[in-house]
Design a protein around this motif. Structure first.
Motif, PDB file in Angstrom:
ATOM      1  N   HIS A 135      60.420  25.849  43.899  1.00 31.99           N
ATOM      2  CA  HIS A 135      58.987  25.537  43.882  1.00 31.99           C
ATOM      3  C   HIS A 135      58.686  24.731  42.611  1.00 31.99           C
ATOM      4  O   HIS A 135      59.007  25.172  41.508  1.00 31.99           O
ATOM      5  N   THR A 246      46.442  36.889  51.477  1.00 36.34           N
ATOM      6  CA  THR A 246      47.474  36.819  50.440  1.00 36.34           C
ATOM      7  C   THR A 246      46.839  36.552  49.084  1.00 36.34           C
ATOM      8  O   THR A 246      45.900  35.771  48.970  1.00 36.34           O
ATOM      9  N   ARG A 248      48.381  35.797  45.161  1.00 32.66           N
ATOM     10  CA  ARG A 248      49.516  35.687  44.230  1.00 32.66           C
ATOM     11  C   ARG A 248      48.955  35.396  42.852  1.00 32.66           C
ATOM     12  O   ARG A 248      48.197  34.433  42.696  1.00 32.66           O
ATOM     13  N   GLU A 258      48.667  28.883  38.501  1.00 34.84           N
ATOM     14  CA  GLU A 258      48.212  28.629  39.890  1.00 34.84           C
ATOM     15  C   GLU A 258      49.406  28.152  40.713  1.00 34.84           C
ATOM     16  O   GLU A 258      49.995  27.113  40.414  1.00 34.84           O
ATOM     17  N   PHE A 259      49.782  28.900  41.737  1.00 38.66           N
ATOM     18  CA  PHE A 259      50.882  28.403  42.590  1.00 38.66           C
ATOM     19  C   PHE A 259      50.723  28.854  44.046  1.00 38.66           C
ATOM     20  O   PHE A 259      51.663  29.252  44.699  1.00 38.66           O
ATOM     21  N   SER A 260      49.463  28.715  44.551  1.00 36.94           N
ATOM     22  CA  SER A 260      49.213  29.107  45.939  1.00 36.94           C
ATOM     23  C   SER A 260      49.785  28.102  46.928  1.00 36.94           C
ATOM     24  O   SER A 260      50.091  28.438  48.056  1.00 36.94           O
ATOM     25  N   GLU A 261      49.922  26.841  46.495  1.00 40.22           N
ATOM     26  CA  GLU A 261      50.369  25.790  47.423  1.00 40.22           C
ATOM     27  C   GLU A 261      51.862  25.505  47.251  1.00 40.22           C
ATOM     28  O   GLU A 261      52.484  25.991  46.318  1.00 40.22           O
ATOM     29  N   GLY A 262      52.392  24.693  48.149  1.00 38.88           N
ATOM     30  CA  GLY A 262      53.741  24.154  47.943  1.00 38.88           C
ATOM     31  C   GLY A 262      54.856  25.022  48.484  1.00 38.88           C
ATOM     32  O   GLY A 262      56.002  24.855  48.111  1.00 38.88           O
ATOM     33  N   PHE A 263      54.523  25.974  49.392  1.00 41.71           N
ATOM     34  CA  PHE A 263      55.557  26.865  49.907  1.00 41.71           C
ATOM     35  C   PHE A 263      56.166  26.385  51.219  1.00 41.71           C
ATOM     36  O   PHE A 263      57.174  26.906  51.656  1.00 41.71           O
ATOM     37  N   THR A 264      55.528  25.392  51.861  1.00 42.61           N
ATOM     38  CA  THR A 264      55.839  25.141  53.265  1.00 42.61           C
ATOM     39  C   THR A 264      57.264  24.653  53.540  1.00 42.61           C
ATOM     40  O   THR A 264      57.913  25.163  54.429  1.00 42.61           O
ATOM     41  N   ASP A 265      57.745  23.699  52.759  1.00 36.74           N
ATOM     42  CA  ASP A 265      59.026  23.084  53.125  1.00 36.74           C
ATOM     43  C   ASP A 265      60.206  23.587  52.306  1.00 36.74           C
ATOM     44  O   ASP A 265      61.236  22.931  52.237  1.00 36.74           O
TER      45      ASP A 265
END
Ligand code: NAD
Length: 321
Positions: A135, A246, A248, A258-265
């Motif tokens: 990530h 969720t 986090r 802040e790291f809610s985004e960027g999990f998809t791929d």
């Protein structure tokens, strides 16, 4: 590397489509899949031509037939329940394939040690999915932390990911099969913390129930209060009001990351790294496997010492007890 042949174990489950997509996105192909559950229409979106078998023996026979016909199997991907991973990994190694197995790679340190011997015996490799290490925000954090001279950072980790009652009826709700919440849900974060802040020096467990767990960790470069929960009642009010499930949060020295985004791929990224020879193997997974095992075995201290504030939230009953 592309044009490689994959087989997949556990293709009907929740996480399998991320593997199917990763195999496709990396320009490789699925040739066979196994699952005792035949709800696998998802295969149409990725590999309609792959063989699908619901019985292990037929899967084994099919792969053997392909091998005798000269078709090389390069990788076996494993998306089965946690307690079956080591047996399925061994099967993959015996097929003379490398293995890509979901987290937690295994439940106990001695399972990992046995697999290390199996790697040597077969000359094949075992890789796992530790997607938080890929990530971008977590990678930037690791770089930033490595540049700072602070002796011990103060870290509060809270991860709440609400699950419905189905969870307790599935293998995920059974301690011997999933390892419980600290193992099944926490392993991502424990691996990440050890990766960034160094080896575990001390671990305390304050709370360990079917739906939540909390404790304190002293790492080489951080003091961490951690809280994990799958009970939606522990979600912050603001998240619940928006219908979110969720939450986090990582606070480091009082500052929120802040790291809610960027999990998809990140599964596709994990496959890319493995295929490029930079995958995470048994040695990488070992410290977090040892930690979650020790958390499972630890005496639960109650609300004493350095406990996470959310550990004091009211606790409900187990839905099925
Ligand atoms: P799931 O229960 O939805 O799927 C598991 C699948 O394995 C099911 O289809 C089941 O029928 C199948 N299965 C059961 N016994 C089997 C056997 N003997 N042989 C072959 N298949 C068998 O679970 P899931 O959520 O997809 O989790 C699968 C794995 O992926 C677990 O190890 C889990 O910890 C991991 N996971 C990882 C992530 C991640 O973010 N990396 C997310 C979710 C799950």
């Amino acid at each position: 590397m592309k044009d490689l042949n994959f087989a997949l174990i556990g293709v009907a489950g929740y996480v399998a489509p991320r593997h199917l997509r990763a195999i496709k996105d990396t320009e490789n192909r699925l040739i066979a899949a196994l699952d005792p559950n035949d709800s696998v229409g998802v295969m149409d979106a990725y590999f309609p031509d792959a063989a699908f078998l619901v019985e292990f023996e037929r899967f084994d026979r099919h792969l053997e037939k392909l091998r005798q016909n000269g078709q090389k199997l390069h990788y076996v991907s494993i998306c089965s329940p946690n307690y079956l991973h080591d047996a399925h990994i061994r099967f993959g190694l015996r097929q003379r394939a490398d293995v890509i197995c979901e987290k937690p790679l295994v439940l106990n340190p001695w399972n990992a040690e046995a697999l290390q011997r199996n790697e040597v015996e077969t000359g094949q490799r075992v890789y796992t999915i530790l997607q938080l290490r890929l990530h971008p925000v977590i990678q930037a954090l690791k770089t930033r932390m490595a540049q700072q001279a602070v002796q011990k950072h103060e870290v509060d980790l809270s991860y709440i990911t609400a699950r419905g009652n189905w969870y307790y009826a599935s293998w995920k709700g059974e301690m011997p099969k999933s390892g419980g919440i600290a193992t099944n849900i926490g392993i991502h974060f424990f691996d990440m913390l050890i990766w960034i802040f160094g080896a575990v020096q001390k671990s305390e467990v304050h709370l360990h129930r079917h739906d939540r767990a909390a404790g304190y960790l002293e790492l080489e470069r951080a003091r961490v209060r951690w809280f994990l929960s799958i009970d939606e009642k522990t979600l912050p009010q603001a998240v619940r009001e928006k219908g979110g499930r969720t939450f986090r949060s990582i606070r480091i020295d009082g500052e929120e990351l802040e790291f809610s985004e960027g999990f998809t791929d990140l599964h596709t990224e994990s496959y890319r790294e493995i295929l490029a020879g930079r995958g995470f193997g048994l040695d990488d997974a070992a410290p977090s496997i040892a930690l979650v095992h020790s958390i499972r075995e630890a005496e639960v201290l109650g609300l004493k010492g350095e406990y996470h504030p959310l550990a004091a939230l009211p606790q409900g009953r187990h839905p099925f007890k």
